[in-house]
Scaffold this motif. Structure first.
Motif, PDB file in Angstrom:
ATOM      1  N   PRO A  95       1.015  -1.200   0.007  1.00 54.95           N
ATOM      2  CA  PRO A  95       0.059   0.182  -0.159  1.00 54.95           C
ATOM      3  C   PRO A  95       0.824   1.186  -0.073  1.00 54.95           C
ATOM      4  O   PRO A  95       2.008   1.323   0.605  1.00 54.95           O
ATOM      5  CB  PRO A  95      -1.007   0.035   1.301  1.00 54.95           C
ATOM      6  N   VAL A  96       0.322   2.157  -0.806  1.00 56.74           N
ATOM      7  CA  VAL A  96       1.125   3.477  -0.869  1.00 56.74           C
ATOM      8  C   VAL A  96       0.196   4.682  -0.602  1.00 56.74           C
ATOM      9  O   VAL A  96      -1.063   4.618  -0.906  1.00 56.74           O
ATOM     10  CB  VAL A  96       2.005   3.877  -2.129  1.00 56.74           C
ATOM     11  N   TYR A  97       0.631   5.932  -0.090  1.00 57.29           N
ATOM     12  CA  TYR A  97      -0.284   7.115  -0.255  1.00 57.29           C
ATOM     13  C   TYR A  97       0.745   8.332  -0.605  1.00 57.29           C
ATOM     14  O   TYR A  97       1.908   8.468  -0.221  1.00 57.29           O
ATOM     15  CB  TYR A  97      -0.609   7.315   1.323  1.00 57.29           C
ATOM     16  N   CYS A 146       4.013   8.485   1.563  1.00 55.46           N
ATOM     17  CA  CYS A 146       4.017   7.270   2.681  1.00 55.46           C
ATOM     18  C   CYS A 146       4.130   6.122   1.534  1.00 55.46           C
ATOM     19  O   CYS A 146       3.393   5.779   0.730  1.00 55.46           O
ATOM     20  CB  CYS A 146       2.841   7.137   3.434  1.00 55.46           C
ATOM     21  N   VAL A 147       5.059   5.108   1.904  1.00 55.31           N
ATOM     22  CA  VAL A 147       5.284   3.754   1.206  1.00 55.31           C
ATOM     23  C   VAL A 147       5.557   2.740   2.125  1.00 55.31           C
ATOM     24  O   VAL A 147       6.398   3.032   3.085  1.00 55.31           O
ATOM     25  CB  VAL A 147       6.344   3.887   0.023  1.00 55.31           C
ATOM     26  N   GLY A 186       2.276   2.678   5.614  1.00 50.92           N
ATOM     27  CA  GLY A 186       3.896   2.871   5.657  1.00 50.92           C
ATOM     28  C   GLY A 186       4.073   4.051   6.537  1.00 50.92           C
ATOM     29  O   GLY A 186       3.176   4.981   6.611  1.00 50.92           O
ATOM     30  N   PRO A 187       5.605   4.337   6.639  1.00 55.71           N
ATOM     31  CA  PRO A 187       5.917   5.670   7.223  1.00 55.71           C
ATOM     32  C   PRO A 187       6.212   6.632   5.828  1.00 55.71           C
ATOM     33  O   PRO A 187       6.062   6.318   4.779  1.00 55.71           O
ATOM     34  CB  PRO A 187       7.431   5.100   7.736  1.00 55.71           C
ATOM     35  N   ASP A 235       3.616   4.861  11.350  1.00 60.11           N
ATOM     36  CA  ASP A 235       2.934   4.356  10.127  1.00 60.11           C
ATOM     37  C   ASP A 235       1.267   5.028  10.001  1.00 60.11           C
ATOM     38  O   ASP A 235       0.704   5.196  10.866  1.00 60.11           O
ATOM     39  CB  ASP A 235       2.891   2.815   9.805  1.00 60.11           C
ATOM     40  N   LEU A 236       1.324   5.594   8.762  1.00 65.47           N
ATOM     41  CA  LEU A 236      -0.065   6.136   8.557  1.00 65.47           C
ATOM     42  C   LEU A 236      -1.125   5.063   8.000  1.00 65.47           C
ATOM     43  O   LEU A 236      -0.821   4.393   7.334  1.00 65.47           O
ATOM     44  CB  LEU A 236       0.156   7.175   7.168  1.00 65.47           C
TER      45      LEU A 236
END
Length: 940
Positions: A437-439, A449-450, A489-490, A554-555
């Motif tokens: 997952p990524v943002y 965020c990855v 992720g962070p 982590d988000l």
């Protein structure tokens, strides 16, 4: 074959397939008109691009053929039937049993003498130059069109043709910094045109092409606002756009040329474009193509490279990777994450068009297998589309063991979708820990965020009741009581996140709030849109518009703050749909609500339109629904999932008449939209009372404003009078300063100006220094005097010395007057200033020299820094934030509010010459820019 497909039997089988699919997707069509060959797939049957992709899969399975990707553009069953007739007789019983395609052309390895990365490049142009020097013939792009074999482009091929485009653009008057719009499909032309614009020193503005040529005119009309905002002078597009040139010129007055790539090939120029600088604009990424106020994210070369490098470092990208992508090139994930990042890291990029993916989703997986792809990804709907198309026969030949990074972003990530995808493809070698997952968002280029590579998808289960009531993400073991959020992720290396409440206070771990970020690729705002740019910034942080929480750094995303719908990785904004539907005859204007209704399992949003009407006739209501469906497709190119015709006053509004979409959505979910409205007289009375109350509020507000103006200036006048009567007579400067300090603190408090000061402990106590602050308002001297406990001598412009009422108090406060325009007098004045510092005085200087009504940090004059360097004293930077809002330049109407001062660490000169002073200036400017809440002032 033609006879077989043209038979009555084939027609009936096709319509039967369509009927089955429509019943599955639109069970509310029981009383609708029967499906015929001329039924419209989108407007009559409500099939969006995903549903039509499913239809093509079923047709291929039923008839044992492979349809061309153009079948996705078929608008009626009749058009599909004609495509069936045109297909050759299949040599196998089913298309699934066809042989595995031939291996991809070999990819040469990077030269052992290089690392494969242009570490020293400061622009995208320099990155390309590095690759041209190191390995010009290295394949860069593998472009798949209608053939099974790709068209290969090396770095040299791309640059050679891009240079020709750059020369042609120069011949048409495109110069450094000009914006050039690109509206092209995924193709060789797109890559050439984009990099040709960069080679010309101009700024590409990607906008998405129409899904179907028949909608080109309406599509370009909607894009006129983007072209107008960007000030694009030239548009590179497909041949069909020429017919609407007059329309575009009317919508976008700056647009001078509408050309194709073939047109540009006819022009030549010997003028060499100026190479862009790192801080030059490299891209305008528009976050919406359908809002009335389009927002173009400004991204410089330095910002793009910073984000690309951060993502590459986190993913451990190397030239040995292979990126496979079908992502649209007008979207930041396809443009930056897939293409530009691949270009930078010398990663071969295998490209197929989004249209090919939608018509044949498994083609994506086939290309990963064929090219031994290592990095690829999609929005969540892309994985779902593959799941729909999967059968054991279709996937039995796939080998996905090379796929190490399978990212999922651009829309909400469904853990269920990821789990099913992994389970279905585990026999093909796909590793569970490859899912990622990524943002990200356009305001940080693309990535923010990855998840950590190799970790896979992690789901955080929190107590649903506690989360919904208190915003606390408390871990929950009971599945029935849990709400699940995917771990994104962070933040990337060099980036930071924080979660804040509505008032801006930072929240701790596992507390939901608004997500804010900062980092090296943070945009400085939206192009030619200062109001939206101001809303974007929160100090030196940027607002994402999303909500979520942090857990162990982590988000976790919980939702969007705005009313934006996400469909197929695209943002859909309600306003234009509501306005267009409200103009239909029979619909109450201003009484339409459009919102998304997310599926709790998949996160995919349904597009719901609720419109008020007084029509009762069933036939007329069906006509209205069809008209609304047509309008929605025209506006956003996707059909509405549900259209609700409701009686007057069913669409909820605020007291000021704004649509309450969230409240209307709640009524929709609760089945309350059809409730009988209160009597008309009661509603009219209530509306009249609310309107009257609102008018009274506005009137009282205006009276209150003028009362405050009079009160504030009375306070300021009283404070100045007390200082004149008492302070000017005090014999010592320190006494006068202390009195001024307490008087200004009292004036600020009584005037409603709330001071927040950080870093007072940074002020040197035992030795003189030069205090440097930004200048935004007449209030700056008042707040500095009120906030700082030590005595200072202000530097004032010489013109103030000629005004007796101003000169007297300033002189008694030790102010030094300096000439700004006469160089010889200015030099003598600065010598006096240096003597004052040498004698032990502390100076306060506004190096911008003056201030303006509009926000922006101006460049600094060198006087303060030369003084500090020559005398050898420290410079203390002070960032003032908020005074411009309280009292703008050229205005005399103050406002109450908050003002913050941030005192930075003292800066010590490392020499006594010009270069030392210049370094002091740059360091001071950078500190104040980070903390003043405004960007650098743009020069015109």
């Amino acid at each position: 074959m033609a006879n077989r497909h043209g038979s009555r039997d084939v027609q009936e089988r096709l319509l039967a397939l369509l009927e089955t699919l429509v019943r599955e997707t639109r069970p509310d069509r029981d009383n609708a008109a029967p499906i015929g060959l001329d039924s419209r797939l989108d407007r009559d049957l409500g099939l969006d691009s995903l549903a039509r992709s499913e239809l093509l899969l079923r047709v291929e399975q039923a008839f044992g053929i492979r349809l061309p990707e153009s079948a996705l553009l078929a608008e009626t069953p009749k058009a599909l039937l004609e495509l069936l007739q045109a297909q050759p007789q299949p040599t196998h019983a089913s298309s699934e049993s066809r042989e595995k395609p031939a291996p991809a052309p070999p990819t040469p390895s990077v030269s052992d003498s290089t690392e494969g990365q242009p570490h020293a490049a400061t622009t995208l142009n320099e990155a390309m130059d590095w690759h041209l020097q190191q390995h010009p013939q290295r394949p860069h792009l593998y472009l798949y069109g209608g053939d099974d074999q790709p068209q290969v482009m090396s770095y040299a091929d791309l640059d050679r043709e891009a240079q020709g485009v750059a020369a042609a653009l120069a011949s048409r008057g495109v110069s450094q910094g000009d914006r050039v719009a690109l509206m092209l499909p995924t193709s060789r032309d797109y890559f050439i045109a984009f990099f040709g614009v960069l080679r010309a020193g101009a700024v590409p503005v990607p906008i998405y092409p129409p899904a179907r040529p028949a909608q080109l005119e309406e599509h370009l009309r909607r894009h006129g606002r983007i072209l107008n905002n960007a000030g694009a002078g030239l548009l590179i597009t497909a041949t069909e756009a020429r017919s609407v040139a007059r329309l575009l010129h009317a919508e976008a007055p700056h647009l001078r040329h509408i050309v194709t790539l073939a047109d540009l090939g006819e022009w030549q120029s010997h003028r060499k474009p100026r190479r862009p600088e790192p801080d030059d604009l490299a891209l305008l990424q528009y976050t919406s193509g359908s809002t009335g106020d389009p927002k173009g994210v400004r991204l410089t070369h330095a910002q793009l490279l910073a984000n690309i490098r951060a993502m590459g470092e986190h993913l451990e990208a190397t030239p040995d990777d292979v990126f496979v992508s079908w992502l649209p090139l007008y979207h930041d994930m396809g443009l930056i994450a897939a293409w530009l990042a691949s270009l930078y890291y010398a990663i071969p990029l295998v490209v197929m068009s989004p249209l090919t993916f939608l018509s044949h989703p498994l083609r994506w997986l086939e290309l990963i297998d064929r090219h031994r792809g290592t990095i690829s990804g999609a929005p969540n709907f892309g994985y779902e589309l593959c799941l729909r198309a999967m059968t054991s026969e279709r996937t039995q030949h796939l080998d996905l063991s090379s796929w190490r990074v399978a990212f999922n972003g651009a829309e909400p990530v469904s853990a269920q979708t990821m789990e099913q995808f992994t389970e279905c493809l585990a026999p093909c070698g796909l590793r569970r820990n490859a899912l990622m997952p990524v943002y990200g968002l356009a305001e940080t280029a693309v990535g923010l965020c990855v998840a950590r590579p190799g970790r896979g998808v992690i789901v955080d289960r929190v107590n649903r009741e506690r989360f919904s009531q208190h915003g606390e993400a408390s871990p929950e073991q009971d599945a029935a009581a849990a709400q699940c959020f995917v771990n994104c992720g962070p933040p990337l290396p060099g980036y930071a996140l924080r979660i804040v409440e509505d008032q801006g206070r930072e929240l701790g771990e596992r507390r939901e709030g608004d997500i804010e970020f900062r980092g090296p690729s943070t945009t400085d705002g939206y192009f030619d849109n200062p109001e939206e740019s101001e809303k974007l910034r929160h100090g030196d942080w940027l607002r994402t518009g999303d909500r979520g929480y942090l857990a162990d750094g982590d988000l976790h995303i919980s939702g969007r703050r705005k009313d934006v719908l996400v469909r197929g990785g695209r943002n859909i904004y309600p306003y234009d749909i509501e306005s267009a539907v409200g103009r239909l005859e029979g619909i109450r204007k201003g009484c339409v609500a459009v919102f998304g209704d997310p599926d709790p399992e998949t996160g995919v949003e349904s597009l719901v339109v609720v419109a008020e009407t007084q029509e009762q006739d069933p036939a007329r209501r069906r006509e209205l629904q069809r008209a609304i469906a047509d309008t929605v497709v025209d506006i956003v190119n996707v059909p509405a999932d549900e259209i609700c015709l409701v009686p007057p006053h069913a669409v909820l509004k605020t007291s000021s008449g704004k649509i309450r979409r969230a409240a209307t959505r709640d009524h929709y979910r609760q089945g309350r939209l059809g409730e009988r409205a209160p009597p008309l007289w009661r509603q009219l009375t209530r509306l009249a009372l609310r309107a009257g109350f609102k008018r009274l509020q506005l009137a009282l507000g205006r009276v209150g404003d003028w009362a405050y103006y009079a009160y504030a200036w009375s306070i300021f006048g009283l404070g100045l009078g007390l200082f004149t009567l008492v302070g000017l007579l005090l014999p010592r400067l320190t006494w006068r300063w202390r009195l001024a300090h307490y008087l200004t603190r009292g004036m600020a408090a009584l005037g409603g100006i709330r001071l927040a000061v950080q870093g007072l402990e940074q002020l040197p106590r035992e030795r003189p220094f030069v205090l440097v602050a930004n200048h935004a308002s007449y209030l700056d001297v008042l707040v500095l005097t009120a906030a700082l406990p030590c005595s200072l001598r202000y530097l004032a412009k010489e013109e103030l010395e000629r005004r007796l009422l101003i000169r007297l108090p300033l002189s008694r406060m030790g102010a030094l007057f300096v000439e700004r325009f006469d160089p010889r007098q200015a030099e003598r004045d600065m010598q006096e200033v240096e003597q004052a510092v040498t004698a032990g005085d502390t100076l306060a200087i506004f190096p911008e020299g003056t201030f303006h009504a509009d926000p922006g940090l101006d460049d600094f004059h060198m006087g303060a820094f030369l003084t500090a360097a020559h005398v050898g004293v420290q410079v203390v930077p002070v960032a003032i934030r908020g005074t411009r809002r309280l009292l703008r330049g050229q205005e005399w109407r103050p406002h109450p509010g908050k003002v913050s001062l941030h005192v930075g660490s003292p800066l010590t000169p490392d020499g006594d010459d010009w270069n030392a002073a210049l370094r002091l200036k740059n360091a001071t400017y950078d500190h104040i820019l980070r903390h003043c809440g405004e960007g650098p002032r743009r020069r015109t």
